[in-house]
Design a protein around this motif. Structure first.
Motif, mmCIF file in Angstrom:
data_model
loop_
_atom_site.group_PDB
_atom_site.id
_atom_site.type_symbol
_atom_site.label_atom_id
_atom_site.label_comp_id
_atom_site.label_asym_id
_atom_site.label_seq_id
_atom_site.Cartn_x
_atom_site.Cartn_y
_atom_site.Cartn_z
ATOM 1 N N ILE A 37 0.868 -1.195 0.000
ATOM 2 C CA ILE A 37 0.000 0.000 0.000
ATOM 3 C C ILE A 37 0.897 1.235 0.000
ATOM 4 O O ILE A 37 1.759 1.381 0.863
ATOM 5 N N GLU A 38 0.694 2.094 -0.999
ATOM 6 C CA GLU A 38 1.557 3.278 -1.112
ATOM 7 C C GLU A 38 0.791 4.584 -0.971
ATOM 8 O O GLU A 38 1.399 5.634 -0.810
ATOM 9 N N THR A 39 -0.522 4.529 -1.102
ATOM 10 C CA THR A 39 -1.285 5.791 -1.067
ATOM 11 C C THR A 39 -2.493 5.693 -0.131
ATOM 12 O O THR A 39 -2.968 4.600 0.182
ATOM 13 N N ASP A 40 -2.974 6.867 0.250
ATOM 14 C CA ASP A 40 -4.195 6.985 1.031
ATOM 15 C C ASP A 40 -5.368 6.316 0.334
ATOM 16 O O ASP A 40 -6.161 5.613 0.949
ATOM 17 N N ALA A 41 -5.441 6.570 -0.997
ATOM 18 C CA ALA A 41 -6.573 6.055 -1.773
ATOM 19 C C ALA A 41 -6.581 4.527 -1.743
ATOM 20 O O ALA A 41 -7.637 3.902 -1.580
ATOM 21 N N GLN A 42 -5.391 3.922 -1.891
ATOM 22 C CA GLN A 42 -5.322 2.446 -1.853
ATOM 23 C C GLN A 42 -5.762 1.940 -0.487
ATOM 24 O O GLN A 42 -6.529 0.976 -0.386
ATOM 25 N N GLN A 43 -5.273 2.592 0.540
ATOM 26 C CA GLN A 43 -5.646 2.174 1.898
ATOM 27 C C GLN A 43 -7.167 2.217 2.057
ATOM 28 O O GLN A 43 -7.781 1.265 2.536
ATOM 29 N N ALA A 44 -7.767 3.329 1.609
ATOM 30 C CA ALA A 44 -9.209 3.506 1.784
ATOM 31 C C ALA A 44 -9.980 2.420 1.041
ATOM 32 O O ALA A 44 -10.925 1.827 1.573
ATOM 33 N N LYS A 45 -9.550 2.126 -0.196
ATOM 34 C CA LYS A 45 -10.274 1.115 -0.993
ATOM 35 C C LYS A 45 -10.180 -0.265 -0.349
ATOM 36 O O LYS A 45 -11.151 -1.010 -0.299
ATOM 37 N N LEU A 46 -8.964 -0.598 0.117
ATOM 38 C CA LEU A 46 -8.761 -1.933 0.686
ATOM 39 C C LEU A 46 -9.554 -2.102 1.980
ATOM 40 O O LEU A 46 -10.108 -3.168 2.247
ATOM 41 N N GLN A 47 -9.641 -1.008 2.718
ATOM 42 C CA GLN A 47 -10.430 -1.038 3.944
ATOM 43 C C GLN A 47 -11.891 -1.289 3.617
ATOM 44 O O GLN A 47 -12.546 -2.110 4.235
ATOM 45 N N GLU A 48 -12.348 -0.537 2.596
ATOM 46 C CA GLU A 48 -13.742 -0.636 2.175
ATOM 47 C C GLU A 48 -14.067 -2.063 1.707
ATOM 48 O O GLU A 48 -15.138 -2.583 1.940
#
Ligand code: C2E
Ligand code: CA
Ligand code: CA
Length: 404
Positions: free
Chosen positions: A361-372
């Motif tokens: 995970i390198e970005t905020d957006a990736q983190q948010a999607k994976l969490q979702e």
């Protein structure tokens, strides 16, 4: 029959191949008989009579030179065709020294044959493809020697990358990653030396070192963590194990011994195994993983999605954790398809009651999607890079947590 195994039938007198033709296949003689004929000073001479169980046409298939002999059936003959692609790929990817030795033997044999036929002999040094193979083989042997001296000089270290809970934003564990620091302070990438260690068998020793060191450090991490977060679950230590370490069941006993001697509670010990082991030899893998699991530790499947594993047999293995490969996490930003793939991997893992770590995970957006999507844990530069044990201890002592 699969495309690369089929047979051909010849009658007595049929030509199987002639001198000068390209040598794309070799043949296994299933039944019948053939004559191998070369030219000596203008005359045809039978140099061999071959029958069932023998192989013909192997030289040209390997060195891609034109056929140097005629081969003619002398009875009704059935030949199984061995296609070039079937042999060349394993040969060139396996061991460059084996490849070199084979080519040198071939070249010398062809030279001897040419001398016998009264033809000029070319020195091996003029053959450019042979020179390339020679350079590769020498590179490999030098690399091997360097690896052995590095082991003796204790140039290998372990670094640790935090794995973060996507529910709490706190450290849930660490992945242990090996580093080779040369005496001049430069680092060699594991992407380079791990495959080399696997080819040479040194991975078994390096793997023991990785486990011993990471569990030694885990004891320190857990103590520090408990002081900072007395009511939290202890972080786990996730150590990479090469499939080659598990090919021998005795080595698994040794691994068990290292784990037990470390004194680290078993629920803090996790081993990461790549899909390759399970794809290449599922029966052995099932046995080996059962034996590991019986120690009472957790098992993770690493780089999931890259090893062509069949989703349908994942349930055969006693796995607790699935690590989604960085490649999927990366491409999720660009394509809806990748997002769907990750979604279905998550669905599968949840159905099998596994927990999920998203890698890279390198970005905020990736983190948010994976969490979702429901991933439990995240790992990547976005949170923290792999770091020395001292830096990891400092991170624990700082009580750092991440925005979730
Ligand atoms: P791996 O097991 O998939 O380890 C994760 C790799 O991704 C590590 O590379 C890590 O530094 C890198 N990584 C983590 N987060 C990010 C990110 O956000 N972006 C990018 N671009 N990369 C990230 P590393 O340390 O270079 O290790 C490479 C591979 O070498 C490992 O891949 C593993 O297959 C192997 N390896 C490393 N240490 C060991 C070991 O002790 N034993 C064995 N058998 N293999 C090891
Ligand atoms: Ca790993
Ligand atoms: Ca991985």
């Amino acid at each position: 029959m699969p495309e690369n195994i089929y047979s051909r039938l010849y009658q007595a007198g049929d030509v199987i191949f002639r001198r000068g033709e390209p040598g794309d296949h070799a043949y296994f003689i299933e039944r019948g008989a053939v004559d191998v004929i070369i030219e000596k000073e203008g005359d045809d001479v039978v140099i061999a009579k071959l029958g069932p169980g023998e192989i013909i046409g192997e030289m040209s298939m390997i060195d891609d030179a034109p056929r140097s002999a005629d081969v003619i059936a002398t009875a009704e003959t059935e030949l199984i065709v061995i296609q070039r692609s079937r042999v060349i790929k394993p040969l060139t990817s396996a061991d460059p020294m084996m490849n070199l030795i084979l080519r040198v033997v071939l070249t010398r044999f062809r030279n001897a044959q040419n001398r016998y036929s009264g033809l000029n002999v070319e020195g091996d040094k003029n053959n450019s493809s042979l020179e390339e193979i020679r350079a590769m083989a020498f590179q490999r042997i030098h690399d091997e020697r360097d690896l052995i001296s590095a082991l003796e000089a204790q140039e290998f270290r372990m670094h640790y990358q935090p794995i973060i809970s996507l529910e709490t934003g706190k450290i849930a564990g660490f992945e242990a990653l090996m580093r080779w620091e040369k005496s001049d302070g430069s680092f060699v990438s594991p992407g380079h030396f791990i495959p080399l260690a696997e080819h040479t068998g040194l991975i078994v020793e390096l793997g023991r070192f990785a486990l011993e060191t990471s569990l030694g450090d885990q004891a320190r991490f857990a103590e520090a963590f408990a002081k900072m977060n007395p009511s939290d679950t202890m972080p786990f230590m996730s150590t990479n194990v090469s499939g080659l370490q598990l090919s021998d069941l005795d080595e698994i006993d040794l691994i068990g011994g290292i784990i037990n001697n470390s004194g680290v509670p078993l629920d803090q010990v996790k081993l990461e195994i790549t899909e390759t082991l399970m794809v290449e030899n599922p029966d052995h893998a099932a046995n080996a993983l059962k034996k590991l699991k019986a120690l009472g530790i957790s098992l993770a499947i690493d780089d999931f999605g890259t090893g062509y594993s069949s989703l349908s047999y994942l349930h055969m293995f006693p796995l607790d954790t699935l690590k989604i490969d960085r490649a999927f996490v990366n491409s999720m930003d660009d394509t809806e398809n990748s997002r769907r793939i990750v979604l279905s991997i998550v669905g599968l893992a949840l159905a099998l009651e596994m927990n999920i770590v998203a890698e890279g995970i390198e970005t905020d957006a990736q983190q948010a999607k994976l969490q979702e999507l429901g991933c439990h844990y995240g790992q990547g530069y976005h949170f923290a890079k792999p770091q020395s044990a001292e830096d990891a201890l400092e991170l624990i002592n700082s009580g750092k947590s991440w925005q979730i």
